[in-house]
Scaffold this active site. Structure first.
Site, PDB file in Angstrom:
ATOM      1  N   HIS A 116       0.843  -1.200   0.000  1.00 45.83           N
ATOM      2  CA  HIS A 116       0.000   0.000   0.000  1.00 45.83           C
ATOM      3  C   HIS A 116       0.873   1.243   0.000  1.00 45.83           C
ATOM      4  CE1 HIS A 116       0.679  -1.546   4.120  1.00 45.83           C
ATOM      5  NE2 HIS A 116       1.095  -0.311   4.337  1.00 45.83           N
ATOM      6  N   ARG A 211      13.064  -5.643   4.181  1.00 41.86           N
ATOM      7  CA  ARG A 211      11.946  -6.366   4.785  1.00 41.86           C
ATOM      8  C   ARG A 211      10.725  -6.096   3.923  1.00 41.86           C
ATOM      9  NH1 ARG A 211       7.817  -4.232   8.219  1.00 41.86           N
ATOM     10  NH2 ARG A 211       7.085  -5.556   9.915  1.00 41.86           N
ATOM     11  N   ASP A 213       7.269  -5.723   3.797  1.00 44.11           N
ATOM     12  CA  ASP A 213       6.223  -5.470   4.794  1.00 44.11           C
ATOM     13  C   ASP A 213       4.873  -6.033   4.327  1.00 44.11           C
ATOM     14  OD1 ASP A 213       5.126  -3.880   7.119  1.00 44.11           O
ATOM     15  OD2 ASP A 213       4.048  -2.881   5.495  1.00 44.11           O
ATOM     16  N   TYR A 217      -0.720  -9.829   1.804  1.00 48.16           N
ATOM     17  CA  TYR A 217      -1.968  -9.171   1.404  1.00 48.16           C
ATOM     18  C   TYR A 217      -1.922  -8.526   0.024  1.00 48.16           C
ATOM     19  CZ  TYR A 217      -1.716  -9.573   6.455  1.00 48.16           C
ATOM     20  OH  TYR A 217      -1.512 -10.051   7.715  1.00 48.16           O
ATOM     21  N   GLU A 255       7.671 -10.324   6.028  1.00 43.14           N
ATOM     22  CA  GLU A 255       6.847 -10.087   7.222  1.00 43.14           C
ATOM     23  C   GLU A 255       5.471 -10.685   6.944  1.00 43.14           C
ATOM     24  OE1 GLU A 255       4.450  -7.123  10.045  1.00 43.14           O
ATOM     25  OE2 GLU A 255       4.455  -6.977   7.886  1.00 43.14           O
TER      26      GLU A 255
HETATM   27  O1  LIG Z   1       1.606  -0.636   7.052  1.00 45.59           O
HETATM   28  C1  LIG Z   1       0.672  -1.241   7.896  1.00 45.59           C
HETATM   29  C2  LIG Z   1       1.392  -2.036   8.939  1.00 45.59           C
HETATM   30  O2  LIG Z   1       2.238  -2.925   8.256  1.00 45.59           O
HETATM   31  C3  LIG Z   1       3.033  -3.714   9.083  1.00 45.59           C
HETATM   32  O3  LIG Z   1       2.067  -4.417   9.732  1.00 45.59           O
HETATM   33  C4  LIG Z   1       2.056  -5.453  10.436  1.00 45.59           C
HETATM   34  O4  LIG Z   1       1.744  -4.990  11.694  1.00 45.59           O
HETATM   35  C5  LIG Z   1       0.506  -5.228  12.221  1.00 45.59           C
HETATM   36  C6  LIG Z   1       0.460  -4.768  13.632  1.00 45.59           C
HETATM   37  O5  LIG Z   1       0.713  -3.456  13.849  1.00 45.59           O
HETATM   38  C7  LIG Z   1       0.235  -6.689  12.151  1.00 45.59           C
HETATM   39  O6  LIG Z   1      -0.956  -6.993  12.796  1.00 45.59           O
HETATM   40  C8  LIG Z   1       0.207  -7.113  10.691  1.00 45.59           C
HETATM   41  O7  LIG Z   1       0.025  -8.504  10.602  1.00 45.59           O
HETATM   42  C9  LIG Z   1       1.463  -6.766  10.015  1.00 45.59           C
HETATM   43  O8  LIG Z   1       1.449  -6.946   8.643  1.00 45.59           O
HETATM   44  C10 LIG Z   1       3.955  -2.810   9.899  1.00 45.59           C
HETATM   45  O9  LIG Z   1       4.855  -3.563  10.666  1.00 45.59           O
HETATM   46  C11 LIG Z   1       3.106  -1.896  10.753  1.00 45.59           C
HETATM   47  O10 LIG Z   1       3.907  -1.040  11.522  1.00 45.59           O
HETATM   48  C12 LIG Z   1       2.197  -1.101   9.859  1.00 45.59           C
HETATM   49  O11 LIG Z   1       1.324  -0.343  10.645  1.00 45.59           O
END
Ligand SMILES: OC[C@H]1O[C@H](O[C@H]2O[C@H](CO)[C@@H](O)[C@H](O)[C@H]2O)[C@H](O)[C@@H](O)[C@@H]1O
Ligand code: CA
Length: 588
Positions: A116, A211, A213, A217, A255
């Site tokens: 995103h 990483r 992220d 999804y 991740e």
């Molecule tokens: O950009 C959105 C989020 O992406 C990562 O998210 C992850 O963090 C979530 C918890 O805060 C978790 O529930 C989810 O499974 C992950 O993909 C990133 O690490 C976040 O900081 C960010 O808000």
């Protein structure tokens, strides 16, 4: 003042598998050190602290997003992939950071949210304003908000739907996270092309990897939960091919907050590799669960459920990071128990997790902090530490969302904990001033001056880990015991040394209980073999002729023991040499 951390500058060693033995350290640029006194950490400040990180024994930094962003999600809402936040410096400052880190033998990976962007990214602005223009199809638009209904909502605290109506385009757009973070449309080849260009741009700046992220999804599909879809894996295989062909030795870290059997798919296979590393989300909460339950079962079971990974791959393990301690990978019963144990105040909770730092989670218990780190550093995987945890920093649950554990690094007892010379009111977040974790006493300088501090303990643990390849590369085998609070396992690897190929066998034993315990291990294959403690080299009683060994452990105690050579049971200079841990000048 002389720099107490300055060591030699070895540069990077050539090692294509460096990440399989590395200790990673997540550091928020904003939170580490403010060189220009504007209240925000910056690249120059981080460069000033590289000697500290080298001294600590860190092999690779992980930098969360530092790109242009409205900062409504800690920078994970990117407005421009090709520029950095003004307050952090410039791209040439970033390149200097990478070069200075490399000179010290420290690698750098960055965070790349690809799923995103921010709604302030020009791609989105153009997409909403000009549906038929070049970016019209860059995001996932729909006339209805009733598509992909089987996809769960991830940010349950703030979002009610994965769709938000855009009054400009008069359509709904899809977002798995905040409603200001529209998901990119991975069905559009132009999006893939644009993202490959972003990845190449940053790899060209000299980073050692990134990483990936929120990687599960990327695609959506009707009738599925829109996670871990085959299309996502196909995209990752292509991305890996591009990285391997053009940037050998650089890594992709997935991740994917998913079950073991789903996470493992993100490694790909020999025919089609995907990510070099995947975070091991399932084991993390089990370590915390096992500590309060005082039973080893949850760890043993999760390790047993962890599938084998392809050759050349590695798990990334962690205790805490910039997010909440996610409880997505535990059962409902376990989650309720953990919220009761670790988040008694509702302010400590966020989404499906707990927004606290490590030391406060463990009630500032030094024994538990040591025990959980000893587990992290000896279980399979490369550990990812979170800045400040090496000094037992506290958090601030009065701050919003995950900012609770993103406060400035505590360097000394001076103004702003030595993080910044700015007026305290100008800091991006206040420094921690709680009774127990006040920066007056919880800081690097104070711990440097105390040889028994957590900081020195951590440094020694990293040094010992580095000396024993079994921790990074070794196989893992659980050793059953009758004592339910005891976790025991063997890490074993073949090492090449002056005597030829020899197995290095390390026996790790942990008491998860607050009470002392005796445990009998039965390993007939080691009958008669002796053991040595990895820290002081002290000989331990040998396994009996039947392979039985009884160990007693105090409250929250642990041992890392090396099996002595089979032939003589005596120390040999090559296989049993102990690491020399030197205290810095300041504490000698
Ligand atoms: O950009 C959105 C989020 O992406 C990562 O998210 C992850 O963090 C979530 C918890 O805060 C978790 O529930 C989810 O499974 C992950 O993909 C990133 O690490 C976040 O900081 C960010 O808000
Ligand atoms: Ca600054």
């Amino acid at each position: 003042m002389a720099n107490p951390f300055q060591l030699n500058a070895p540069g990077l060693a050539h090692d294509p598998h460096w990440y399989r033995k590395a200790v990673f350290y997540e550091v928020l640029v904003r939170g580490f050190a403010d060189a220009n006194g504007d209240g925000s950490g910056d690249f120059s400040g981080l460069i000033d602290k590289l000697d500290y990180l080298q001294w600590l024994g860190v092999d690779c930094l992980w930098l969360p997003p530092f790109f242009k962003s409205p900062l409504r999600d800690g920078g994970y809402d990117i407005a421009d992939y090709y520029n950095v936040l003004d307050e952090f410096g410039t791209i040439s400052d970033f390149k200097r950071l990478v070069a200075e880190a490399h000179a010290r033998g420290v690698r750098v990976i960055i965070d790349l949210p690809l799923n995103h962007t921010s709604d302030k990214h020009h791609w989105f602005e153009e997409s909403r304003n000009d549906p038929d223009g070049p970016y019209g199809d860059f995001y996932v638009w729909s006339d209805t908000d009733e598509k992909y209904e089987d996809a769960r909502i991830i940010f349950v605290d703030t979002e009610e739907s994965n769709w938000t109506f855009d009054p400009v385009r008069r359509q709904f757009f899809w977002h798995r996270f905040f409603s200001h973070q529209p998901d990119l449309n991975f069905e559009n080849p132009k999006v893939i092309e644009a993202l490959f260009d972003v990845v190449k741009f940053w790899l060209d700046q000299g980073i050692d990897g990134f990483r990936a992220d929120a990687i599960p999804y990327l695609f959506e599909e009707e009738g599925t939960n829109s996670e871990n879809l085959p299309q996502t894996h196909a995209f990752l295989k292509d991305l890996r091919t591009m990285v391997d062909e053009n940037y050998p030795g650089r890594i992709i870290v997935a991740e994917a907050n998913q079950l073991p059997e789903e996470v493992v798919e993100y490694f790909g296979d020999a025919e089609g590799p995907e990510c070099h590393m995947c975070f091991h989300f399932p084991i993390m909460p089990k370590l915390f669960y096992a500590l309060r339950d005082q039973k080893a079962g949850p760890i043993i079971d999760t390790m047993a459920e962890t599938p084998n990974i392809p050759a050349g791959a590695q798990w990334g393990t962690f205790l805490r990071n910039h997010d909440e301690l996610t409880l997505e990978m535990v059962t409902n019963e376990e989650r309720e128990a953990m919220l009761g144990w670790y988040a008694p105040d509702s302010r400590m909770r966020a989404n499906v997790g707990i927004r606290r730092r490590l030391s406060p989670l463990l009630d500032n218990s030094r024994a538990e902090v040591e025990l959980i780190h000893a587990l992290l550093l000896s279980l399979p995987g490369s550990p990812f530490l979170y800045y400040g945890d090496e000094i037992g920093m506290g958090d601030n649950i009065w701050l919003e969302d995950r900012d609770a554990s993103r406060t400035p690094m505590q360097w000394n007892p001076d103004r702003n904990a030595g993080f910044s010379t700015a007026d305290p009111g100008k800091l991006y977040l206040p420094v921690v001033q709680s009774l127990v974790y006040h920066y007056n006493h919880v800081n690097v300088e104070a711990q440097l001056a105390s040889s028994s501090s957590l900081l020195h303990w951590m440094r020694q643990m990293l040094a010992v880990r580095r000396t024993h390849p079994a921790f990074g590369l070794g196989s893992y085998r659980n050793v059953p015991t009758e004592a339910e609070s005891v976790l025991a396992f063997i890490r074993e690897v073949e090492v090449d040394n002056a005597e030829g190929e020899q197995p290095e066998v390390v026996l790790c034993v942990f008491n998860l209980s607050q009470h002392p315990v005796a445990a009998q291990l039965n390993l007939p294959e080691y009958a008669g073999r002796g053991l040595r403690d990895l820290f002081g080299g002290t000989p331990f009683p040998a396994f009996g002729d039947d392979g039985a060994l009884t160990l007693t452990l105090g409250s929250h105690d642990f041992y890392w023991l090396r099996l002595r050579s089979a032939s003589s049971n005596t120390a040999s200079p090559h296989t049993e040499a102990l690491p020399i841990i030197q205290a810095p000048e300041a504490v000698k």
